[in-house]
Design an enzyme around this catalytic site. Sequence first.
Site, PDB file in Angstrom:
ATOM      1  N   SER A 138     -12.512   7.423   3.612  1.00 34.35           N
ATOM      2  CA  SER A 138     -12.317   8.408   2.525  1.00 34.35           C
ATOM      3  C   SER A 138     -13.677   8.688   1.888  1.00 34.35           C
ATOM      4  O   SER A 138     -14.615   7.887   2.019  1.00 34.35           O
ATOM      5  CB  SER A 138     -11.366   7.798   1.487  1.00 34.35           C
ATOM      6  OG  SER A 138     -11.461   8.481   0.257  1.00 34.35           O
ATOM      7  N   TYR A 151      -8.379   0.761  -3.853  1.00 34.58           N
ATOM      8  CA  TYR A 151      -8.375   1.831  -2.832  1.00 34.58           C
ATOM      9  C   TYR A 151      -9.817   2.135  -2.397  1.00 34.58           C
ATOM     10  O   TYR A 151     -10.131   2.120  -1.206  1.00 34.58           O
ATOM     11  CB  TYR A 151      -7.705   3.093  -3.388  1.00 34.58           C
ATOM     12  CG  TYR A 151      -7.618   4.211  -2.379  1.00 34.58           C
ATOM     13  CD1 TYR A 151      -6.554   4.285  -1.489  1.00 34.58           C
ATOM     14  CD2 TYR A 151      -8.616   5.187  -2.294  1.00 34.58           C
ATOM     15  CE1 TYR A 151      -6.476   5.307  -0.541  1.00 34.58           C
ATOM     16  CE2 TYR A 151      -8.545   6.196  -1.351  1.00 34.58           C
ATOM     17  CZ  TYR A 151      -7.476   6.262  -0.484  1.00 34.58           C
ATOM     18  OH  TYR A 151      -7.408   7.273   0.458  1.00 34.58           O
TER      19      TYR A 151
HETATM   20  N1  LIG Z   1      -4.779  12.837   1.412  1.00 32.46           N
HETATM   21  C1  LIG Z   1      -6.003  12.578   0.994  1.00 32.46           C
HETATM   22  O1  LIG Z   1      -6.528  13.218   0.058  1.00 32.46           O
HETATM   23  C2  LIG Z   1      -6.819  11.502   1.658  1.00 32.46           C
HETATM   24  C3  LIG Z   1      -8.192  11.468   1.406  1.00 32.46           C
HETATM   25  C4  LIG Z   1      -8.958  10.494   2.001  1.00 32.46           C
HETATM   26  C5  LIG Z   1      -8.372   9.584   2.831  1.00 32.46           C
HETATM   27  N2  LIG Z   1      -7.038   9.611   3.065  1.00 32.46           N
HETATM   28  C6  LIG Z   1      -6.446   8.603   3.946  1.00 32.46           C
HETATM   29  O2  LIG Z   1      -5.742   9.250   4.979  1.00 32.46           O
HETATM   30  C7  LIG Z   1      -4.761   8.362   5.494  1.00 32.46           C
HETATM   31  C8  LIG Z   1      -3.443   9.108   5.620  1.00 32.46           C
HETATM   32  O3  LIG Z   1      -2.982   9.461   4.342  1.00 32.46           O
HETATM   33  P1  LIG Z   1      -2.242  10.827   4.040  1.00 32.46           P
HETATM   34  O4  LIG Z   1      -3.027  11.535   3.019  1.00 32.46           O
HETATM   35  O5  LIG Z   1      -1.911  11.517   5.284  1.00 32.46           O
HETATM   36  O6  LIG Z   1      -0.940  10.281   3.288  1.00 32.46           O
HETATM   37  P2  LIG Z   1       0.603  10.381   3.629  1.00 32.46           P
HETATM   38  O7  LIG Z   1       1.018  11.768   3.911  1.00 32.46           O
HETATM   39  O8  LIG Z   1       1.276   9.648   2.526  1.00 32.46           O
HETATM   40  O9  LIG Z   1       0.729   9.549   4.986  1.00 32.46           O
HETATM   41  C9  LIG Z   1       0.527   8.161   5.006  1.00 32.46           C
HETATM   42  C10 LIG Z   1       1.002   7.612   6.339  1.00 32.46           C
HETATM   43  O10 LIG Z   1       0.772   6.191   6.341  1.00 32.46           O
HETATM   44  C11 LIG Z   1       1.993   5.531   6.629  1.00 32.46           C
HETATM   45  N3  LIG Z   1       2.097   4.272   5.922  1.00 32.46           N
HETATM   46  C12 LIG Z   1       1.980   4.036   4.578  1.00 32.46           C
HETATM   47  N4  LIG Z   1       2.236   2.750   4.296  1.00 32.46           N
HETATM   48  C13 LIG Z   1       2.525   2.157   5.491  1.00 32.46           C
HETATM   49  C14 LIG Z   1       2.891   0.841   5.867  1.00 32.46           C
HETATM   50  N5  LIG Z   1       3.026  -0.135   4.963  1.00 32.46           N
HETATM   51  N6  LIG Z   1       3.121   0.577   7.172  1.00 32.46           N
HETATM   52  C15 LIG Z   1       3.026   1.569   8.103  1.00 32.46           C
HETATM   53  N7  LIG Z   1       2.668   2.816   7.817  1.00 32.46           N
HETATM   54  C16 LIG Z   1       2.433   3.105   6.532  1.00 32.46           C
HETATM   55  C17 LIG Z   1       3.091   6.502   6.165  1.00 32.46           C
HETATM   56  O11 LIG Z   1       4.277   6.279   6.911  1.00 32.46           O
HETATM   57  P3  LIG Z   1       5.594   5.535   6.393  1.00 32.46           P
HETATM   58  O12 LIG Z   1       5.732   5.785   4.938  1.00 32.46           O
HETATM   59  O13 LIG Z   1       6.654   6.130   7.263  1.00 32.46           O
HETATM   60  O14 LIG Z   1       5.350   4.093   6.726  1.00 32.46           O
HETATM   61  C18 LIG Z   1       2.481   7.839   6.554  1.00 32.46           C
HETATM   62  O15 LIG Z   1       2.738   8.114   7.904  1.00 32.46           O
HETATM   63  C19 LIG Z   1      -4.716   7.172   4.537  1.00 32.46           C
HETATM   64  O16 LIG Z   1      -5.431   6.095   5.081  1.00 32.46           O
HETATM   65  C20 LIG Z   1      -5.411   7.698   3.292  1.00 32.46           C
HETATM   66  O17 LIG Z   1      -6.006   6.674   2.542  1.00 32.46           O
HETATM   67  C21 LIG Z   1      -6.231  10.562   2.492  1.00 32.46           C
END
Ligand SMILES: NC(=O)c1ccc[n+]([C@@H]2O[C@H](COP(=O)([O-])OP(=O)(O)OC[C@H]3O[C@@H](n4cnc5c(N)ncnc54)[C@H](OP(=O)(O)O)[C@@H]3O)[C@@H](O)[C@H]2O)c1
Length: 269
Positions: A138, A151
């Site tokens: 991130s 985080y």
């Molecule tokens: N969105 C942003 O602004 C942003 C920015 C920088 C980095 N990121 C990173 O991008 C990655 C994806 O996030 P996203 O933004 O796409 O969020 P999201 O839409 O909430 O997706 C998160 C994914 O992670 C899975 N997950 C969460 N907890 C889990 C667990 N305990 N075991 C297995 N799977 C789990 C969720 O699936 P289930 O709930 O089905 O388990 C979902 O598929 C993360 O690492 C986040 O930190 C996001």
Amino acid sequence: MSYVLITGASSGIGKVFAKEYASRGNNLILVARSGEKLEALADTLTGTYGINVRTFTQDLSLQDSAEKVFDFCKKEKLAVRTLVNNAGFGLNGAFDSLPLESHEKMVVLHNLTLIKLTYLFLPEMKRRNQGEILNVSSITAFQGIPYNAVYAATKAFVLSFSESIREELRHSGIHVFALCPGLTETEIFEKTGIDPYRTLMPVGPPEPVVRAAIKALQKNRTYSVPGLINKILIHGGRLLPRTLMLKLGMVLSRREKSTVKTLAGNNLT
Ligand SMILES: NC(=O)c1ccc[n+]([C@@H]2O[C@H](COP(=O)([O-])OP(=O)(O)OC[C@H]3O[C@@H](n4cnc5c(N)ncnc54)[C@H](OP(=O)(O)O)[C@@H]3O)[C@@H](O)[C@H]2O)c1
């Protein structure tokens, strides 16, 4: 037959990774807790692209979860060529106002499981002299973020770990890459109770982030910060004193907090 294994493929950035890799003809292993969502996505991608998609329902914040994923792949004889460590969640609130359990789950999911999956799948990649490991970090990796302390620290870990093993594996045929997205429109904000638009940072859709990541991985880049403004903020920010950047982080966090409620126990189900 080789596969791309994507953690956190049930929504957001991980789901877009699944679609993007599928559209390029790759077979997939999708992992997350929401089995039904994974199955629905697998059906769509199999029907649209004629690829093989396997799903594995697993809570990756459990200490032995990486071994379970690895054992599944071994038992089913699924060779993982590309590992996308993407699963993650957010927390929102002062460090000591959140349950200790949520911090622990975050460290296991973002760091321990990522290390273990990398460790377990690496020997086979080394034997084939070919492999790719894409770790989702991130922009918060570059500095401390008040009210997102664990985080930001876990994401700094992901970047540092990725850079280090990348150098260790330089001559192995294995590419290691860290993706450092800025604020991206996914479910993470709704789940965390953060309004990304209040932070004054740019917010964008996940598709260009994922396409840029796959391109950067193919070019064997070390890491990427998608988006021009994000790049300027991150690289420009590195020239400024860390204390000044922290103060700026505090101002942006306070601004976001001024209207949005804190969810103290999120993501613990
Ligand atoms: N969105 C942003 O602004 C942003 C920015 C920088 C980095 N990121 C990173 O991008 C990655 C994806 O996030 P996203 O933004 O796409 O969020 P999201 O839409 O909430 O997706 C998160 C994914 O992670 C899975 N997950 C969460 N907890 C889990 C667990 N305990 N075991 C297995 N799977 C789990 C969720 O699936 P289930 O709930 O089905 O388990 C979902 O598929 C993360 O690492 C986040 O930190 C996001």
